[in-house]
Design a protein around this motif. Structure first.
Motif, PDB file in Angstrom:
ATOM      1  N   ARG A  50       0.821  -1.223   0.000  1.00  0.00           N
ATOM      2  CA  ARG A  50       0.000   0.000   0.000  1.00  0.00           C
ATOM      3  C   ARG A  50       0.849   1.264   0.000  1.00  0.00           C
ATOM      4  O   ARG A  50       0.357   2.348  -0.338  1.00  0.00           O
ATOM      5  N   GLU A  51       2.122   1.155   0.371  1.00  0.00           N
ATOM      6  CA  GLU A  51       2.994   2.323   0.333  1.00  0.00           C
ATOM      7  C   GLU A  51       3.304   2.743  -1.103  1.00  0.00           C
ATOM      8  O   GLU A  51       3.719   3.883  -1.349  1.00  0.00           O
ATOM      9  N   TYR A  52       3.100   1.823  -2.054  1.00  0.00           N
ATOM     10  CA  TYR A  52       3.521   2.065  -3.433  1.00  0.00           C
ATOM     11  C   TYR A  52       2.378   2.018  -4.442  1.00  0.00           C
ATOM     12  O   TYR A  52       2.587   2.356  -5.604  1.00  0.00           O
ATOM     13  N   MET A  53       1.196   1.586  -4.024  1.00  0.00           N
ATOM     14  CA  MET A  53       0.083   1.436  -4.954  1.00  0.00           C
ATOM     15  C   MET A  53      -1.125   2.215  -4.458  1.00  0.00           C
ATOM     16  O   MET A  53      -1.257   2.500  -3.264  1.00  0.00           O
ATOM     17  N   ALA A  54      -2.029   2.526  -5.380  1.00  0.00           N
ATOM     18  CA  ALA A  54      -3.148   3.423  -5.070  1.00  0.00           C
ATOM     19  C   ALA A  54      -4.349   2.709  -4.471  1.00  0.00           C
ATOM     20  O   ALA A  54      -5.268   3.364  -3.979  1.00  0.00           O
ATOM     21  N   GLY A  55      -4.361   1.371  -4.528  1.00  0.00           N
ATOM     22  CA  GLY A  55      -5.495   0.634  -4.011  1.00  0.00           C
ATOM     23  C   GLY A  55      -5.593  -0.718  -4.668  1.00  0.00           C
ATOM     24  O   GLY A  55      -4.583  -1.294  -5.095  1.00  0.00           O
ATOM     25  N   THR A  56      -6.813  -1.230  -4.781  1.00  0.00           N
ATOM     26  CA  THR A  56      -7.030  -2.567  -5.323  1.00  0.00           C
ATOM     27  C   THR A  56      -8.187  -2.562  -6.309  1.00  0.00           C
ATOM     28  O   THR A  56      -9.056  -1.688  -6.272  1.00  0.00           O
ATOM     29  N   THR A  57      -8.188  -3.575  -7.173  1.00  0.00           N
ATOM     30  CA  THR A  57      -9.329  -3.823  -8.044  1.00  0.00           C
ATOM     31  C   THR A  57      -9.686  -5.288  -7.948  1.00  0.00           C
ATOM     32  O   THR A  57      -8.845  -6.133  -7.618  1.00  0.00           O
ATOM     33  N   SER A  58     -10.932  -5.616  -8.223  1.00  0.00           N
ATOM     34  CA  SER A  58     -11.442  -6.941  -7.874  1.00  0.00           C
ATOM     35  C   SER A  58     -12.225  -7.558  -9.025  1.00  0.00           C
ATOM     36  O   SER A  58     -12.507  -6.911 -10.036  1.00  0.00           O
ATOM     37  N   SER A  59     -12.568  -8.817  -8.829  1.00  0.00           N
ATOM     38  CA  SER A  59     -13.420  -9.533  -9.782  1.00  0.00           C
ATOM     39  C   SER A  59     -14.641 -10.135  -9.109  1.00  0.00           C
ATOM     40  O   SER A  59     -15.360 -10.918  -9.728  1.00  0.00           O
ATOM     41  N   SER A  60     -14.859  -9.801  -7.852  1.00  0.00           N
ATOM     42  CA  SER A  60     -15.983 -10.369  -7.112  1.00  0.00           C
ATOM     43  C   SER A  60     -16.223  -9.544  -5.856  1.00  0.00           C
ATOM     44  O   SER A  60     -15.380  -8.723  -5.456  1.00  0.00           O
ATOM     45  N   LEU A  61     -17.337  -9.808  -5.206  1.00  0.00           N
ATOM     46  CA  LEU A  61     -17.646  -9.134  -3.949  1.00  0.00           C
ATOM     47  C   LEU A  61     -16.576  -9.411  -2.898  1.00  0.00           C
ATOM     48  O   LEU A  61     -16.104  -8.506  -2.211  1.00  0.00           O
ATOM     49  N   TYR A  62     -16.191 -10.680  -2.737  1.00  0.00           N
ATOM     50  CA  TYR A  62     -15.252 -11.004  -1.670  1.00  0.00           C
ATOM     51  C   TYR A  62     -13.889 -10.369  -1.896  1.00  0.00           C
ATOM     52  O   TYR A  62     -13.242  -9.907  -0.952  1.00  0.00           O
ATOM     53  N   GLU A  63     -13.419 -10.345  -3.156  1.00  0.00           N
ATOM     54  CA  GLU A  63     -12.156  -9.658  -3.420  1.00  0.00           C
ATOM     55  C   GLU A  63     -12.274  -8.176  -3.109  1.00  0.00           C
ATOM     56  O   GLU A  63     -11.357  -7.579  -2.520  1.00  0.00           O
ATOM     57  N   ALA A  64     -13.368  -7.567  -3.523  1.00  0.00           N
ATOM     58  CA  ALA A  64     -13.551  -6.142  -3.265  1.00  0.00           C
ATOM     59  C   ALA A  64     -13.564  -5.857  -1.765  1.00  0.00           C
ATOM     60  O   ALA A  64     -12.930  -4.904  -1.294  1.00  0.00           O
ATOM     61  N   ARG A  65     -14.234  -6.705  -1.011  1.00  0.00           N
ATOM     62  CA  ARG A  65     -14.281  -6.527   0.448  1.00  0.00           C
ATOM     63  C   ARG A  65     -12.887  -6.709   1.055  1.00  0.00           C
ATOM     64  O   ARG A  65     -12.487  -5.950   1.947  1.00  0.00           O
ATOM     65  N   LEU A  66     -12.143  -7.699   0.575  1.00  0.00           N
ATOM     66  CA  LEU A  66     -10.787  -7.920   1.067  1.00  0.00           C
ATOM     67  C   LEU A  66      -9.917  -6.696   0.814  1.00  0.00           C
ATOM     68  O   LEU A  66      -9.169  -6.249   1.693  1.00  0.00           O
ATOM     69  N   GLY A  67     -10.001  -6.148  -0.413  1.00  0.00           N
ATOM     70  CA  GLY A  67      -9.226  -4.958  -0.721  1.00  0.00           C
ATOM     71  C   GLY A  67      -9.574  -3.798   0.184  1.00  0.00           C
ATOM     72  O   GLY A  67      -8.688  -3.076   0.669  1.00  0.00           O
ATOM     73  N   PHE A  68     -10.847  -3.612   0.428  1.00  0.00           N
ATOM     74  CA  PHE A  68     -11.307  -2.522   1.293  1.00  0.00           C
ATOM     75  C   PHE A  68     -10.816  -2.709   2.722  1.00  0.00           C
ATOM     76  O   PHE A  68     -10.312  -1.767   3.348  1.00  0.00           O
ATOM     77  N   GLU A  69     -10.938  -3.936   3.233  1.00  0.00           N
ATOM     78  CA  GLU A  69     -10.627  -4.184   4.638  1.00  0.00           C
ATOM     79  C   GLU A  69      -9.124  -4.310   4.905  1.00  0.00           C
ATOM     80  O   GLU A  69      -8.639  -3.863   5.956  1.00  0.00           O
ATOM     81  N   LYS A  70      -8.386  -4.917   3.980  1.00  0.00           N
ATOM     82  CA  LYS A  70      -6.991  -5.248   4.258  1.00  0.00           C
ATOM     83  C   LYS A  70      -5.979  -4.329   3.553  1.00  0.00           C
ATOM     84  O   LYS A  70      -4.841  -4.241   3.987  1.00  0.00           O
TER      85      LYS A  70
END
Length: 367
Positions: A50-70
């Protein structure tokens, strides 16, 4: 530190090399990079990433939630097909919600219209070495192909996503195709805030022309006055992880075959899907040739044939390189084989075992 095999070993120093290149491209081009979780979701190293990237992108609800939470930071939610429950959940935390089709956008627009919305576009071309991974293959369901239908939706949208690359390490091809996108969709892009060019661009490989790549992205952003996003998956984690195994048996059937305590089917599934051999950094010139195979009952559970400097024996350690992308996200309990642990060599050189899997994990995987 001795760890029982098999295990995945993530090396943060090797990961950092990729992240620093990603940061360099962001600084030179203005393009933001969001981690593609479909490739790599092992969140024990997200503090570094996270120090080097702007965030996450996902292909499902669970991936999106993981990106948001972690991971935190920006959370882009994409799915080929959302359910009603999915979209209600995603709307609670996603910064951007990207739909695969006009019909899905129509179905859920009233529910999510306060969010920044995007549509995936299928430009009709791609860069892929495999039909299985080709988003522009015949009858592809991935993205909108109808320009007129897309034009009608522009008032609802803040951005578009073009995901059309797979293992593209050819800058000239990337440049040519980006020009095609600009020529074909430039009038749309000028009316929007952001565009994602997806993942599959191998710009962290040694020798890639980073200055030209960054300038190309910057020029594209300036031309259409738009924020560009990249979605690196393998570019973020390539070369940073090994699958460490031990030889449990050696048999002979016209050639020597070393059987290890892991499985292609269960632990490096992409190799089997695409009929590729594993990589091994430590193999060089050697007089001792072995087929290295997994211990599942699948006849084709084979990592590849390699030359070793010394004969193998029961207990010999074999390390498969480049074992991060599309490996841990696809690992499974086929044959009930022991799941590899996950370990990390931190930046200070210490090794931390962050997860071990035991029989209860296997038991609770089903019911």
């Amino acid at each position: 530190m001795k760890i029982n095999t098999p295990y995945y070993l993530i090396d943060e120093k090797k990961l950092l090399r990729n992240l620093q290149i990603i940061q360099q491209v962001q600084q030179l081009s203005g393009a933001r990079s969001v981690l593609a979780l479909k490739c790599f979701s092992t969140w024990c190293v997200f503090d570094l990433m996270r120090e080097y990237m702007a965030g996450t992108t996902s292909s499902s609800l669970y991936e999106a939630r993981l990106g948001f939470e972690k991971f935190g930071k920006e959370t882009h939610a994409y799915c080929v097909g959302y359910s009603q429950a999915d979209i209600l959940a995603v709307a609670e935390f996603a910064d951007k919600i990207i739909f695969n089709s006009v019909s899905q956008l129509d179905q859920y627009y009233d529910t999510v219209k306060s969010a920044k919305l995007g549509l995936r576009v299928n430009p009709g071309f791609s860069h892929s070495h495999f039909d299985l991974a080709d988003p522009a293959r015949k009858y592809s369901r991935l993205g909108v192909t109808d320009r007129a239908a897309l034009a009608e939706q522009l008032p609802r949208l803040s951005g578009l996503m073009f995901h059309y690359n797979c293992e593209n390490d050819d800058f000239a091809a990337f440049s040519e195709q980006l020009d095609l996108i600009g020529d074909s969709y430039g009038d749309f892009l000028q009316a929007l805030e952001w565009v994602s060019l997806g993942g599959g661009l191998y710009f962290t490989q040694a020798g890639y022309p980073l200055d030209k790549f960054s300038q190309k992205l910057a020029d594209f952003a300036d031309r259409f006055n738009i924020q560009v996003y990249l979605e690196p998956g393998e570019s973020a984690i390539t070369g940073c992880t090994e699958l460490v195994t031990s030889v449990v048996d050696i048999v002979h059937n016209e050639m020597d075959i070393a059987i290890v305590d892991a499985s292609v089917e269960a632990h490096m599934l992409d190799l089997l899907i695409y009929r590729l051999a594993a990589k091994m950094e430590t193999t060089g010139p050697g007089r001792h040739t072995y087929m290295v195979a997994g211990r599942s009952c699948l006849a084709g559970d084979v990592f590849g044939t390699f030359d070793f400097a010394e004969p193998l024996a029961i207990g010999s350690q074999i390390r498969f390189a480049d074992a991060a992308g599309y490996t841990m996200v696809k690992k499974n309990w086929f044959n009930g084989l022991q799941m590899p642990a996950i370990a990390v060599r931190r930046l200070d050189g210490t090794i931390e075992v962050v997860r071990q899997f035991t029989y209860p994990d296997f038991l609770n995987n089903l019911s």
